[in-house]
Design a protein around this motif. Sequence first.
Motif, PDB file in Angstrom:
ATOM      1  N   ALA A   1     -15.562  -0.289   0.565  1.00 48.77           N
ATOM      2  CA  ALA A   1     -14.337  -1.137   1.258  1.00 48.77           C
ATOM      3  C   ALA A   1     -14.535  -1.402   2.915  1.00 48.77           C
ATOM      4  O   ALA A   1     -14.874  -1.017   3.710  1.00 48.77           O
ATOM      5  CB  ALA A   1     -13.337   0.083   0.941  1.00 48.77           C
ATOM      6  N   ILE A   2     -13.516  -2.459   2.938  1.00 52.26           N
ATOM      7  CA  ILE A   2     -13.946  -3.352   4.170  1.00 52.26           C
ATOM      8  C   ILE A   2     -12.923  -3.803   4.990  1.00 52.26           C
ATOM      9  O   ILE A   2     -11.427  -4.772   4.481  1.00 52.26           O
ATOM     10  CB  ILE A   2     -14.284  -5.006   4.197  1.00 52.26           C
ATOM     11  N   PRO A   3     -11.676  -2.985   5.604  1.00 57.44           N
ATOM     12  CA  PRO A   3     -11.276  -2.659   6.134  1.00 57.44           C
ATOM     13  C   PRO A   3     -10.542  -3.993   7.093  1.00 57.44           C
ATOM     14  O   PRO A   3     -11.567  -4.014   8.356  1.00 57.44           O
ATOM     15  CB  PRO A   3     -10.500  -1.430   6.699  1.00 57.44           C
ATOM     16  N   ALA A   4      -9.104  -4.358   7.211  1.00 54.60           N
ATOM     17  CA  ALA A   4      -9.529  -5.612   7.814  1.00 54.60           C
ATOM     18  C   ALA A   4      -7.470  -5.280   8.912  1.00 54.60           C
ATOM     19  O   ALA A   4      -7.116  -5.041   7.931  1.00 54.60           O
ATOM     20  CB  ALA A   4      -9.391  -6.874   7.426  1.00 54.60           C
ATOM     21  N   ALA A   5      -7.434  -5.657  10.151  1.00 54.06           N
ATOM     22  CA  ALA A   5      -5.956  -5.788  10.325  1.00 54.06           C
ATOM     23  C   ALA A   5      -6.460  -7.281  10.622  1.00 54.06           C
ATOM     24  O   ALA A   5      -7.164  -7.844  12.189  1.00 54.06           O
ATOM     25  CB  ALA A   5      -6.181  -4.732  11.366  1.00 54.06           C
ATOM     26  N   PRO A   6      -4.924  -8.339  10.599  1.00 47.71           N
ATOM     27  CA  PRO A   6      -4.745  -8.867  10.919  1.00 47.71           C
ATOM     28  C   PRO A   6      -4.016  -9.645  13.109  1.00 47.71           C
ATOM     29  O   PRO A   6      -5.208 -10.072  13.640  1.00 47.71           O
ATOM     30  CB  PRO A   6      -3.489 -10.181  10.457  1.00 47.71           C
ATOM     31  N   ASP A   7      -3.902  -8.433  13.335  1.00 48.46           N
ATOM     32  CA  ASP A   7      -3.091  -8.453  14.579  1.00 48.46           C
ATOM     33  C   ASP A   7      -2.755  -7.190  14.780  1.00 48.46           C
ATOM     34  O   ASP A   7      -1.958  -6.396  13.848  1.00 48.46           O
ATOM     35  CB  ASP A   7      -2.112  -9.379  14.557  1.00 48.46           C
ATOM     36  N   ALA A   8      -2.450  -6.172  15.998  1.00 47.93           N
ATOM     37  CA  ALA A   8      -2.557  -5.273  16.486  1.00 47.93           C
ATOM     38  C   ALA A   8      -0.536  -5.024  16.721  1.00 47.93           C
ATOM     39  O   ALA A   8      -0.321  -4.154  17.095  1.00 47.93           O
ATOM     40  CB  ALA A   8      -3.208  -4.418  17.189  1.00 47.93           C
ATOM     41  N   THR A   9      -0.065  -5.677  17.334  1.00 50.89           N
ATOM     42  CA  THR A   9       1.343  -6.197  17.093  1.00 50.89           C
ATOM     43  C   THR A   9       1.660  -6.201  16.270  1.00 50.89           C
ATOM     44  O   THR A   9       1.892  -6.541  14.955  1.00 50.89           O
ATOM     45  CB  THR A   9       1.556  -7.665  18.660  1.00 50.89           C
ATOM     46  N   ALA A  10       3.668  -6.475  16.134  1.00 54.34           N
ATOM     47  CA  ALA A  10       4.022  -5.977  14.935  1.00 54.34           C
ATOM     48  C   ALA A  10       4.351  -6.810  14.847  1.00 54.34           C
ATOM     49  O   ALA A  10       4.455  -8.561  15.878  1.00 54.34           O
ATOM     50  CB  ALA A  10       5.357  -4.800  15.437  1.00 54.34           C
ATOM     51  N   HIS A  11       4.621  -7.684  13.768  1.00 55.43           N
ATOM     52  CA  HIS A  11       5.737  -8.267  13.261  1.00 55.43           C
ATOM     53  C   HIS A  11       6.865  -8.822  13.710  1.00 55.43           C
ATOM     54  O   HIS A  11       8.197  -8.633  14.485  1.00 55.43           O
ATOM     55  CB  HIS A  11       5.950  -8.116  11.592  1.00 55.43           C
ATOM     56  N   PRO A  12       7.050 -10.598  14.766  1.00 55.18           N
ATOM     57  CA  PRO A  12       7.995 -10.628  15.587  1.00 55.18           C
ATOM     58  C   PRO A  12       9.559 -10.299  14.966  1.00 55.18           C
ATOM     59  O   PRO A  12      10.778  -9.999  15.466  1.00 55.18           O
ATOM     60  CB  PRO A  12       7.768 -11.527  16.222  1.00 55.18           C
ATOM     61  N   MET A  13       9.335 -11.316  13.477  1.00 53.47           N
ATOM     62  CA  MET A  13      10.648 -11.186  12.457  1.00 53.47           C
ATOM     63  C   MET A  13      11.703 -10.398  11.933  1.00 53.47           C
ATOM     64  O   MET A  13      12.749  -9.635  12.162  1.00 53.47           O
ATOM     65  CB  MET A  13      10.801 -11.797  11.769  1.00 53.47           C
ATOM     66  N   PHE A  14      10.592  -9.054  11.731  1.00 52.55           N
ATOM     67  CA  PHE A  14      10.774  -7.803  11.648  1.00 52.55           C
ATOM     68  C   PHE A  14      10.734  -5.990  11.542  1.00 52.55           C
ATOM     69  O   PHE A  14      10.779  -5.382  11.586  1.00 52.55           O
ATOM     70  CB  PHE A  14       9.811  -8.175   9.363  1.00 52.55           C
ATOM     71  N   ASN A  15       9.895  -6.416  12.623  1.00 54.91           N
ATOM     72  CA  ASN A  15       9.724  -5.183  13.468  1.00 54.91           C
ATOM     73  C   ASN A  15       8.600  -4.424  12.897  1.00 54.91           C
ATOM     74  O   ASN A  15       9.118  -2.785  13.483  1.00 54.91           O
ATOM     75  CB  ASN A  15      11.361  -4.779  14.214  1.00 54.91           C
ATOM     76  N   PHE A  16       7.513  -4.379  12.524  1.00 60.16           N
ATOM     77  CA  PHE A  16       6.962  -3.809  11.669  1.00 60.16           C
ATOM     78  C   PHE A  16       5.465  -4.020  12.119  1.00 60.16           C
ATOM     79  O   PHE A  16       4.902  -5.381  12.530  1.00 60.16           O
ATOM     80  CB  PHE A  16       6.773  -3.536  10.057  1.00 60.16           C
ATOM     81  N   PRO A  17       4.875  -2.853  11.974  1.00 59.12           N
ATOM     82  CA  PRO A  17       3.326  -3.460  12.315  1.00 59.12           C
ATOM     83  C   PRO A  17       2.726  -4.300  11.176  1.00 59.12           C
ATOM     84  O   PRO A  17       2.804  -4.213  10.175  1.00 59.12           O
ATOM     85  CB  PRO A  17       1.968  -2.099  12.144  1.00 59.12           C
ATOM     86  N   PRO A  18       1.691  -5.239  11.172  1.00 58.98           N
ATOM     87  CA  PRO A  18       1.113  -5.489   9.976  1.00 58.98           C
ATOM     88  C   PRO A  18       0.632  -5.162   8.962  1.00 58.98           C
ATOM     89  O   PRO A  18       0.199  -4.143   9.633  1.00 58.98           O
ATOM     90  CB  PRO A  18       0.142  -6.291  10.956  1.00 58.98           C
ATOM     91  N   TRP A  19       0.036  -4.991   8.239  1.00 59.11           N
ATOM     92  CA  TRP A  19      -0.360  -4.333   6.885  1.00 59.11           C
ATOM     93  C   TRP A  19      -1.776  -4.497   7.225  1.00 59.11           C
ATOM     94  O   TRP A  19      -2.639  -5.181   8.157  1.00 59.11           O
ATOM     95  CB  TRP A  19      -0.403  -5.691   5.786  1.00 59.11           C
ATOM     96  N   ASN A  20      -2.638  -3.624   6.481  1.00 58.56           N
ATOM     97  CA  ASN A  20      -4.646  -3.468   7.605  1.00 58.56           C
ATOM     98  C   ASN A  20      -4.773  -3.583   5.764  1.00 58.56           C
ATOM     99  O   ASN A  20      -4.792  -3.211   4.486  1.00 58.56           O
ATOM    100  CB  ASN A  20      -4.211  -1.819   6.925  1.00 58.56           C
ATOM    101  N   PHE A  21      -5.561  -5.387   5.466  1.00 60.94           N
ATOM    102  CA  PHE A  21      -5.951  -5.595   4.692  1.00 60.94           C
ATOM    103  C   PHE A  21      -7.137  -4.659   3.953  1.00 60.94           C
ATOM    104  O   PHE A  21      -8.252  -4.011   5.283  1.00 60.94           O
ATOM    105  CB  PHE A  21      -6.391  -7.102   4.787  1.00 60.94           C
TER     106      PHE A  21
END
Length: 104
Positions: free
Chosen positions: A8-28
Amino acid sequence: MKITAISAIPAAPDATAHPMFNFPPWNFVFVKVETDEGIVGWGDATCGPMGVVKMVEEFGALLIGEDPFRIEECWQTMHHRPFARGGPIQNSAAAGIEIALFDI
């Protein structure tokens, strides 16, 4: 042909919250299935929690040495062999591996 490794290769696009919905980004979570003939299949097990990575690794240990073309048998192994209750983490991990097996 036999399965030699599942990772399994985890990846996170960005550590900041989504500006519109205010939740952290998905961990792909990407799944890589390797065979003894050098053929590699890729799948996607993105669910959100990083627990999916560990579940992919647990399922991978069960499937080493199996025939990657016996997808239904691999699926049955993932759903009935480990002592797990099911749910989104287990199903996401199994689906990612299944997608990678179909990719082979």
